[in-house]
Design an enzyme around this catalytic site. Sequence first.
Site, mmCIF file in Angstrom:
data_model
loop_
_atom_site.group_PDB
_atom_site.id
_atom_site.type_symbol
_atom_site.label_atom_id
_atom_site.label_comp_id
_atom_site.label_asym_id
_atom_site.label_seq_id
_atom_site.Cartn_x
_atom_site.Cartn_y
_atom_site.Cartn_z
ATOM 1 N N HIS A 180 -46.220 6.066 17.714
ATOM 2 C CA HIS A 180 -47.295 5.372 16.994
ATOM 3 C C HIS A 180 -48.355 4.981 18.023
ATOM 4 O O HIS A 180 -48.186 4.049 18.789
ATOM 5 C CB HIS A 180 -46.704 4.134 16.303
ATOM 6 C CG HIS A 180 -47.711 3.302 15.575
ATOM 7 N ND1 HIS A 180 -47.614 3.023 14.232
ATOM 8 C CD2 HIS A 180 -48.839 2.681 15.982
ATOM 9 C CE1 HIS A 180 -48.630 2.273 13.854
ATOM 10 N NE2 HIS A 180 -49.389 2.050 14.906
ATOM 11 N N ASP A 319 -46.213 8.366 5.452
ATOM 12 C CA ASP A 319 -46.016 7.022 6.026
ATOM 13 C C ASP A 319 -45.742 6.018 4.904
ATOM 14 O O ASP A 319 -46.303 4.903 4.881
ATOM 15 C CB ASP A 319 -47.203 6.574 6.877
ATOM 16 C CG ASP A 319 -46.875 5.343 7.722
ATOM 17 O OD1 ASP A 319 -47.788 4.799 8.355
ATOM 18 O OD2 ASP A 319 -45.696 4.921 7.718
ATOM 19 N N HIS A 323 -43.332 -2.546 0.554
ATOM 20 C CA HIS A 323 -43.169 -3.969 0.864
ATOM 21 C C HIS A 323 -42.905 -4.726 -0.419
ATOM 22 O O HIS A 323 -43.286 -4.290 -1.508
ATOM 23 C CB HIS A 323 -44.440 -4.525 1.524
ATOM 24 C CG HIS A 323 -44.582 -4.116 2.956
ATOM 25 N ND1 HIS A 323 -43.737 -4.559 3.944
ATOM 26 C CD2 HIS A 323 -45.473 -3.297 3.557
ATOM 27 C CE1 HIS A 323 -44.103 -4.017 5.096
ATOM 28 N NE2 HIS A 323 -45.143 -3.252 4.896
#
Lengths: 441, 323
Positions: A180, A319, A323
């Site tokens: 990343h 990706d 949440h």
Amino acid sequence: MRLVVAGGHVIDAGRDIARSADVIAVDGLIEDVVAPGDSYDDAEIVDASGLIVSPGFVDLHTHLREPGDVAKETVATGTAAAARGGFTTVCAMPNTNPPMDAPETVGYLKSLIERDARVRVEIIGAITKRLGADELTDMYALADAGAIAFSNDGLPVARASVMRRALELASDIGAPIINHAEEPSLVGKGVMHEGEIAFGLGLPGVPAEAEAAMTARDIELAALTNARLHIPHLSTAKALRHLERAKADGLNITAEATPHHLRLTDRWVMGAFGEIGDGLDLRAYDANARVNPPLRTQADVDALTEALRLGVIDAVATDHAPHALIDKETMFDAASPGISGLETAFGLVAQLVHEDKITLGALIERLTYAPAQIINRELGTFQKGYSADIALIDMNREWVVDSRRFASKGRNTPLDGFKLKGRVVKTIYRGKVVYDESADD
Amino acid sequence: MTTAAALTDSRSARHFLDLDAFKWDDIWALLTAAREQRERFAKDGAAEQTLKGQRVVGAFFEHSTRTRVSFETAAKSLGAEFIDFQARDSSMAKGESPRNTLRTLQALGATALVTRHASAGFPYFAARCLDIPVVNAGDGAHAHPTQTLADLMTILDKHDTLRDLKVAIAGDFLHSRVARSFASALIKFGSQVVAVAPASMQPSAAVKARMTLKPYAQIQWTNNLGDAVKEAHALMVLRVHRERHQSPPALAFAAYANRFATRYADIADSKGLIVLHAGPVNEGVDLASDALRSENSQVERQVENGLFARMAVLRYVFSEDAD
């Protein structure tokens, strides 16, 4: 058991097929791709008339959150979401709790996958123990346990010396390193792209150079070690320039871009789907638009789409970062970054085909054959003997995103209420239907 | 006065989040209302009790002297109740979420929420969580609309117009909500805004070069205070907002004070120039004592005007007049 997906338009980049054809599978494996037939005996027929028939998509970048953060997602719900999005293989990122930094932990995840997964899950191992600063994992042991690549996503490997070691190890094993790339001290308190929108909103920003600088570093180290570097979620034109030069120099470096970085901009933080009006919409500071790396400018989006068309960016990867509601229902700078993207991925990138920015064939290659090659797996194409993983696509289907209908536990998307055109309507994994849109409520 | 439509949500609460959606004539209407409030107060010694029965809750999640006391005084002067919610002493220390805190305040009978928070965008989030009007008393580096009304009133008092003025803004623009709101409003009135700051307190060169976003694209940037105040009608001085700086800090206080602090000598030649500072002043750092205490300084007038501006804003959010 014979399965025939009949009457559709087959697009298979791996076998260079783009024509009307029927796909035949036996006992969960591809048998052949043949000219359209009139009838088949002894077979389950899946009617694909009016649809595109593609190999099931391969996602190089998914966060399944299990073990540890099961309020956000589990192997079961994450793979159900994958199936809804046309993905028959996902690569699970290791930043779970505990992280995938030991063979026993990888083994545990494998048992969860065996028990709960609706589609194939490949495991990405961690680069460092506890995803910390410098203690490298035993990558050989992780590879033996089943890890197919190594990453510390979403934490950057900050120390260049550690990144070098990681690349050396990975080159021995023959697996890619996925870093990343965001220089942490330049990210600082930044919560969105550092540009005019961040300035107007009074939010601290992350400059494009944070990504470009670390990407350049990683490319230099990949050249030094002759290792396979795979650049995740590339988001800036500046980092892209380094990638272009690296490829021109013949380095074995690949890269992915996410659907949100290929379509959305920093204007989406203002709410109102990126439209700028007089003053701010009440939906402004939409925490669902907070993601790492952040949504960038239209110039970056344009550069990325052109690079995708040319294949400089090899793959589309989601990706997928689910949440819980409490992680997002808060101030922008307190919200957890990430977009729940498996179920909207194809709809978002399909627009690039509608706008003639890429051909459908090329887009499908970026979703199937190219990612499969990057992880060196026999996937993403209708080769005889390969797993019968198939996605049926209706390119003309217009639909409105409704996150309440997601299979993912993560409802966190800035696309709620947004119109898309193009949708996976059926997904077949190992010869069995794992998603059928007509069975949705 | 026309309603700023973008600030009104489907549940019909009228918010006051920033001045962005207001056209200049809407801002002018608020300024007029504030000045009328001031005249009435001067004449009668009190204001009309138009907000009797309203319960205004002040939810200040960031330090405040002026703004908080100003809103409390404004609310009470108009006959409303004012409840002072101290976030520091609240159950947020026990982990209660911002949303649940806000919903609790509403359930306790708040009829409007005045809020200040370190996070830009907080009042938008609050407006989404609640059914009552939300008034922004400052959100991070984004906006401080009531301060801007006070500052515009102060300019009006001296220059009698807001059009075609030259206004300099000196100091930590990048991290300042006062600067953003003030600059935006002035540009809407057709005035020229020149911002002077060290490089680390301005947007980056790359961002400035590509800035098209209105109204910020019209700000002129310089690092020379002399150029900025030449022929200017007003100079707004900003505090160095170290609490918002990325690490390392944009500039140490001593270095800033030596090179960028506004001294009387910088403004001595500009007779008509008024000096504004929203406060709190870091005396000796942003503004030298001689400049702060000069005849040009309007700092205390800004505070006085702030009270009447906030009275006008509270009446605005509670008013039910049609478009």
